[in-house]
Design a protein around this motif. Structure first.
Motif, short mmCIF file in Angstrom:
data_model
loop_
_atom_site.label_atom_id
_atom_site.label_comp_id
_atom_site.label_asym_id
_atom_site.label_seq_id
_atom_site.Cartn_x
_atom_site.Cartn_y
_atom_site.Cartn_z
N VAL A 89 -51.15 -19.71 -42.50
CA VAL A 89 -49.81 -19.13 -42.48
C VAL A 89 -49.39 -18.70 -43.87
O VAL A 89 -48.81 -17.61 -44.07
N LEU A 90 -49.69 -19.51 -44.87
CA LEU A 90 -49.29 -19.19 -46.25
C LEU A 90 -50.01 -17.93 -46.74
O LEU A 90 -49.39 -17.04 -47.34
N ALA A 93 -48.01 -37.53 -43.42
CA ALA A 93 -48.66 -36.23 -43.59
C ALA A 93 -47.71 -35.10 -43.23
O ALA A 93 -47.65 -34.07 -43.92
N LEU A 94 -46.96 -35.26 -42.15
CA LEU A 94 -46.04 -34.20 -41.73
C LEU A 94 -44.90 -34.04 -42.73
O LEU A 94 -44.42 -32.92 -42.97
N SER A 95 -44.45 -35.12 -43.30
CA SER A 95 -43.38 -35.01 -44.29
C SER A 95 -43.87 -34.38 -45.59
O SER A 95 -43.11 -33.72 -46.30
N ALA A 96 -45.17 -34.58 -45.90
CA ALA A 96 -45.72 -34.00 -47.13
C ALA A 96 -46.21 -32.57 -46.95
O ALA A 96 -46.48 -31.89 -47.95
N LEU A 97 -46.34 -32.11 -45.70
CA LEU A 97 -46.88 -30.77 -45.48
C LEU A 97 -46.00 -29.66 -46.05
O LEU A 97 -46.51 -28.76 -46.73
N PRO A 98 -44.67 -29.64 -45.80
CA PRO A 98 -43.86 -28.57 -46.41
C PRO A 98 -43.90 -28.58 -47.93
O PRO A 98 -43.96 -27.52 -48.57
N GLU A 99 -43.88 -29.78 -48.52
CA GLU A 99 -43.95 -29.86 -49.98
C GLU A 99 -45.29 -29.34 -50.50
O GLU A 99 -45.34 -28.62 -51.50
N SER A 100 -46.39 -29.68 -49.80
CA SER A 100 -47.70 -29.20 -50.23
C SER A 100 -47.80 -27.68 -50.12
O SER A 100 -48.36 -27.02 -51.00
N MET A 101 -47.25 -27.12 -49.05
CA MET A 101 -47.25 -25.66 -48.91
C MET A 101 -46.44 -25.00 -50.02
O MET A 101 -46.85 -23.99 -50.60
N ALA A 102 -45.28 -25.59 -50.32
CA ALA A 102 -44.44 -25.01 -51.38
C ALA A 102 -45.12 -25.10 -52.74
O ALA A 102 -45.06 -24.15 -53.54
N VAL A 103 -45.81 -26.21 -53.01
CA VAL A 103 -46.50 -26.37 -54.30
C VAL A 103 -47.63 -25.36 -54.44
O VAL A 103 -47.79 -24.69 -55.47
#
Length: 552
Positions: free
Chosen positions: A224-225, A38-48
């Motif tokens: 944050v986004l 989940a933590l590794s996918a969080l930045p990618e999900s935010m960017a998407v």
């Protein structure tokens, strides 16, 4: 100072996300593999999610400008111009999104549908505002363009478009909460059909596995986004649009991002080049000089009534066609079920808006127009709470609570904040001399409400109530489609029917649900809200009424 305080809140939220990531990554109630994934996918999900919103808003701004400009030549035909845009603005975008998701089959089509649905509130709202602003350009400015011999293109580019920029930007900011909610709701509803699910798909995956911590972390990342977008893009855009209000650059607020832009030589040079290009585009003599003010000749005094009659005729014809030639997959029982669920949803939305309006009115009379509170309240109203809805589903299922009551309470905070923002704007727009006179005379209680607060806040309350009603309607549709660990929360309402049709790819039932939602909102808007607002604007006014010999 208000902008700086809001920026400090954004930085504090960013620090909270970093702290949550560090704490949750070291352990927690869930397996380490799930936490690391989940933590590794969080930045990618935010960017998407951020990329989708920027693309949707960029395409929406282009279509908004074209729509607003196209509404002006069509004002002779009310049902094709601004009145038609007002009707299209009523259709709930989440219902439109659910219908389109049942029709398309490819991933590229799903992505396109999601972007268009997320941009739809901004397109219709800001496009209507731009069209109304262009149609109300003062006659002396049009006369000045005629005296200077400007062509139609030059008048459009150098007068009408700059004149409509402030109204369009304000309408865009009003539509942003629904845009964010539609985007995240689309990622949640179509998580299995998109290239990258984003933050919404991450929340659905966490709800399926029962990971409460991941949902909270996902919601905090979304906060944050949303805050970063508002402070880094929307605030500078509104400050730039303030220069077209007629006061020049004197009315522009100091935004730190604009200050950085001005200090960097490269960015300053780029802005100078862009300004020169815009000026040269406005100097092109395309077309012919107009013969007088075309707005007066094209305006139709009965355009509003014609538009209303046209759409009611279309609605009656659609109902008649549905009764005479029903689709193959629909039965009369389905129509009765949709009507029953539409009544449940309408009752819940009206109760939520009524309670939120009374609470916001009482609170706004106490806090007034304090600028230091407007920034945080606006950010809270902008935040889409749909990522937290699965937690309420878990709470209802675990404790055996009534879903209708608690899901109605779930959409109350956003409705309340939107009404409170509108009332704070109304308090700020009140004449200062009247406020000082009320304090000097020590007006209190019923006398203060009857003489000052109700006349001054009646119209802002009506406008805020309609915006909050549209937000609450979309949020209720999404709240009715909740589930936790694969167990749906059974709630009577159109959202449950929409979710059922989306799960089975039943386009006919999804279209019937969308039509029912649009018809209810259209009836409430045309038969109740528009006439109520007109009466409030007529009867509640702070200016002395001149006797006209007419008895009321």
């Amino acid at each position: 100072m208000n902008d700086r305080r809001t920026d400090r809140l954004a930085l504090a939220a960013l620090g909270a996300v970093a702290l949550a990531v560090s704490v949750y990554g070291s352990g927690g109630a869930h397996p380490a593999g799930m936490a690391r994934a989940a933590l590794s996918a969080l930045p990618e999900s935010m960017a998407v999610t951020a990329l989708r919103f920027v693309l949707a808003l960029g395409c929406g701004m282009i279509l908004t400008t074209l729509l607003g400009i196209a509404c002006v030549p069509l004002r002779r035909f009310g049902f094709l111009g601004l009145a038609g845009v007002r009707v299209m603005e009523i259709a709930p975008p989440i219902g439109v999104l659910a219908l389109l998701l049942t029709l398309v089959t490819t991933r590229t089509a799903h992505e396109t549908v999601l972007l268009l649905a997320a941009a739809a509130p901004a397109i219709w709202g800001a496009g209507r505002a731009i069209g109304e602003a262009i149609a109300t350009v003062p006659a002396d400015l049009h006369a000045a363009t005629l005296g200077m011999g400007m062509t139609g293109w030059q008048r459009l580019w150098r007068l009408e478009v700059p004149f409509s920029i402030p109204a369009g930007m304000r309408a865009l900011r009003v539509a942003l909460p629904v845009c964010w909610m539609t985007l995240l709701a689309g990622e949640m509803l179509g998580a299995e059909k998109l290239f990258a699910p984003g933050l919404g798909g991450m929340a659905i995956a966490a709800a399926q596995s029962g990971a409460v911590g991941l949902i909270l972390l996902d919601a905090l990342a979304c906060a944050v986004l949303v805050t970063a977008f508002d402070r880094m893009m929307m605030a500078p855009a509104l400050a730039w649009a303030a220069r077209f209000d007629g006061g020049g650059t004197a009315g522009m607020r100091l935004v730190w991002l604009l200050a950085i832009w001005r200090r960097w030589k490269i960015l300053n040079r780029l802005s100078t080049i862009g300004h020169a290009v815009v000026i040269q585009l406005g100097m092109i003599r395309f077309g012919r000089p107009p013969r007088g003010r075309e707005a007066d000749s094209d305006a139709c005094p009965t355009a509003g009534r014609d538009a209303e009659l046209f759409w009611w005729v279309v609605l009656a014809a659609a109902v008649a066609m549905l009764a005479v030639f029903p689709p193959s997959g629909l039965r009369l029982l389905d129509l009765g079920l949709v009507i029953e669920n539409a009544l449940f949803t309408t009752l819940r939305v009206l109760l939520t808006c009524g309670l939120a309006g009374v609470t916001a009115l009482l609170l706004a009379s106490h806090i007034g127009a304090r600028s230091r509170l407007e920034g945080p309240i606006r950010l809270l109203a902008l935040y889409p709470p749909v990522l937290l809805y699965p937690l309420m589903a878990a709470f209802v299922l675990d404790w055996g609570l009534h879903p209708g009551v608690w899901l109605t309470a779930l959409v109350f905070p956003g409705t309340f904040l939107l009404m409170l923002l509108a009332l704070m704007g109304g308090m700020r727009a009140m004449p200062p001399d009247l406020m000082r006179a009320a304090r000097s005379l020590d007006l209190r209680g019923a006398l203060l409400w009857r003489r000052l607060l109700l006349p001054g806040l009646a119209v802002p309350l009506a406008d805020g109530a309609f915006a909050a009603f549209m937000w609450c309607w979309n949020a209720t549709l999404m709240a009715d489609a909740l589930s936790w660990k694969g167990i749906p929360v059974h709630t009577p309402g159109l959202g449950s029917l929409m979710n059922r049709a989306l799960a089975t790819d039943d386009a006919q039932h999804a279209a019937l649900t969308l039509v029912a939602a649009t018809v209810v909102v259209l009836m409430l808007s045309q038969l109740a809200w528009s006439k109520l607002r007109a009466q409030l604007a007529l009867r509640f006014t702070l200016s002395p009424r001149v006797p006209s010999g007419r008895a009321y």
